[in-house]
Design an enzyme around this catalytic site. Structure first.
Site, PDB file in Angstrom:
ATOM      1  CG  ASN A 138      -8.291   3.213 -45.346  1.00  0.00           C
ATOM      2  OD1 ASN A 138      -7.303   2.818 -44.726  1.00  0.00           O
ATOM      3  ND2 ASN A 138      -8.468   4.472 -45.684  1.00  0.00           N
ATOM      4  NE  ARG A 158      -4.916   5.006 -47.897  1.00  0.00           N
ATOM      5  CZ  ARG A 158      -4.766   5.887 -46.924  1.00  0.00           C
ATOM      6  NH1 ARG A 158      -5.517   5.832 -45.853  1.00  0.00           N
ATOM      7  NH2 ARG A 158      -3.863   6.823 -47.023  1.00  0.00           N
ATOM      8  CG  HIS A 170      -2.369  12.172 -50.324  1.00  0.00           C
ATOM      9  ND1 HIS A 170      -1.788  13.361 -49.942  1.00  0.00           N
ATOM     10  CD2 HIS A 170      -3.098  11.762 -49.270  1.00  0.00           C
ATOM     11  CE1 HIS A 170      -2.140  13.658 -48.707  1.00  0.00           C
ATOM     12  NE2 HIS A 170      -2.929  12.703 -48.270  1.00  0.00           N
ATOM     13  NE  ARG A 212       0.008  14.406 -41.244  1.00  0.00           N
ATOM     14  CZ  ARG A 212      -0.484  13.795 -42.322  1.00  0.00           C
ATOM     15  NH1 ARG A 212       0.218  13.740 -43.431  1.00  0.00           N
ATOM     16  NH2 ARG A 212      -1.660  13.228 -42.294  1.00  0.00           N
ATOM     17  CD  GLU A 224      -7.727   8.757 -51.566  1.00  0.00           C
ATOM     18  OE1 GLU A 224      -6.658   8.366 -51.109  1.00  0.00           O
ATOM     19  OE2 GLU A 224      -8.437   9.616 -51.004  1.00  0.00           O
TER      20      GLU A 224
END
Ligand code: AMP
Length: 393
Positions: free
Chosen positions: A8, A86, A175, A236, A380
């Site tokens: 990743n 990823r 996601h 956020r 993941e």
């Protein structure tokens, strides 16, 4: 030889894992942080750990350093079967994981504008791994792919249609690997096949998104063109009145990028609480009597409950609401408060099971006779490794 290296690659970091996807064994997990300066390398292995600070000018050196450690620890002795990457944005090109070739790289590059912080860094990781592991196949697994099954009425915004046709302005969702992983796990735990499950999946971490899963596939999700849409997150804002943009411009004199900076980096838990972007810290502060921390938690749970209820619209019935991600897996408080807002959907938490974070009763945290909620840890990296292996086997 059945090991997969999962990478990743971020703008200044490289996260990795060496996994056997068949036995689901993780031989090593690690991270190089602050690439471009004095970097911090951590590799964790069974009963062993490497932790060092060293100059790492770029991703190539970061991966070389990683490989050196993995080789020293004899973790690459039998070679690698495949490398899984990823990739954040696959636009409308990818509804599944793919073996990387030059066409795939061009398509990923053409999505750079949609994820300017992530896709170029993901591509860099691919380039570097291709150089270092010549002849080893590389696979891309996209955050957006799981949501490519959204119907048009769920992904279109109420904007001039030319913006979609010419500039790709639509809801993509993120996601996806996590939502897909917990969907497959939930099906297993419920003794059903994937096409038999209807779920609402809530991935709650530093970033959060909620997805409606109909017959095993994503049909709506809270994140949009960018990962800024949806519920308030660590830093956020999540969804806000778009009129706020103009109002801030006029009232504060902020430019577009200044407003973007506030909405992306200074809002959410951090902005609301004035203390922290971290839910664990906020939970502790709330217990200690900090009113702003308590309010932040209330705002989060209320927004989350509304998002869950809105996703339920897509389903004929709910087999389970699944909590995952750092907050979803670990915060009994957030789950309990959120479920308390969802009486309309007949959720009734079992406090004892909830406090055990789903470690009993196949993840279930609700009372018998109520709509089921479950806690399922996401993984993941494992799904990336499994996708990569499946594509080359
Ligand atoms: P992730 O991005 O999935 O690693 O999740 C990170 C978020 O999970 C942070 O806000 C953490 O504070 C939160 N988190 C982890 N453990 C707990 C916990 N025990 N209680 C509340 N929040 C937690």
């Amino acid at each position: 030889m059945s090991n997969v290296l999962v990478i990743n690659s971020g703008s200044s970091s490289l996260k990795f894992a060496v996994i056997d996807p068949l036995t689901e064994k993780f031989f090593a997990t690690g991270l190089v942080e602050n690439i471009g300066g004095e970097a911090h390398l951590v590799v964790k292995m069974e009963g062993d750990k490497v932790d060092e600070i060293t100059a790492v000018p770029n991703h190539q050196v970061a991966l070389e350093l990683t490989v050196k450690v993995l080789e020293e620890k004899k973790l690459l002795e039998n070679g690698l079967k495949v490398v899984g990457h990823r990739v954040v944005h696959g636009g409308e090109f990818f509804s599944d994981s793919v073996i990387i070739n030059s066409k795939v790289k061009t398509a990923i590059e053409s999505c750079n504008e949609l994820a300017p912080l992530h896709n170029p860094a993901n591509l860099e990781g691919i380039e570097v791994a291709q150089k270092l592991f010549k002849g080893v196949p590389q696979v891309a697994v996209f955050d957006t792919a799981f949501h490519q099954t959204l119907p048009d009425y769920a992904y279109m915004y109420g904007l001039p249609k030319e913006l979609y046709e010419k500039k790709g302005v639509r809801r993509y969702g993120f996601h996806g690997t996590s939502h897909r992983f917990v969907t497959l796990q939930a099906a297993k735990l419920l003794g059903k096949t994937r096409p038999e499950v209807n779920l609402v999946t809530a991935h709650l971490g530093n970033g959060s998104s909620i997805t409606a899963v109909l017959n095993g596939y994503s049909v709506d999700t809270t994140m949009g063109l960018t990962p800024m849409e949806g519920i308030p997150m660590g830093t956020r804002s999540g969804t806000i009145d778009p009129g706020i943009f103009m109002y801030l411009h006029r009232q504060m004199g902020w430019t577009v990028s200044e407003i973007n900076e506030v909405l992306n980096k200074k809002s959410g838990f951090l902005g609301l609480s004035g203390i922290s972007n971290d839910m664990r810290t906020l939970s502790e502060a709330a217990v200690a009597g900090n009113a702003q921390a308590s309010l932040t938690i209330e705002v989060f749970c209320w927004s989350l409950a509304k998002a869950i209820a809105s996703m339920a619209v897509a389903l004929p019935s709910i087999d389970a609401l699944v909590f995952t991600g750092g907050i979803g897996e670990n915060s009994a408080l957030i789950r309990e408060k959120t479920l308390a807002h969802l009486k309309i959907l007949n959720f009734e938490v079992d406090s004892g099971l909830n406090l055990m974070h789903g470690k009993k009763e196949k993840g279930i945290i609700t009372k018998e006779g109520s709509t089921r909620a479950m806690v399922i840890p996401t993984n993941e990296e494992l799904l990336i490794a499994q996708d990569a292996m499946n594509l080359v086997s």
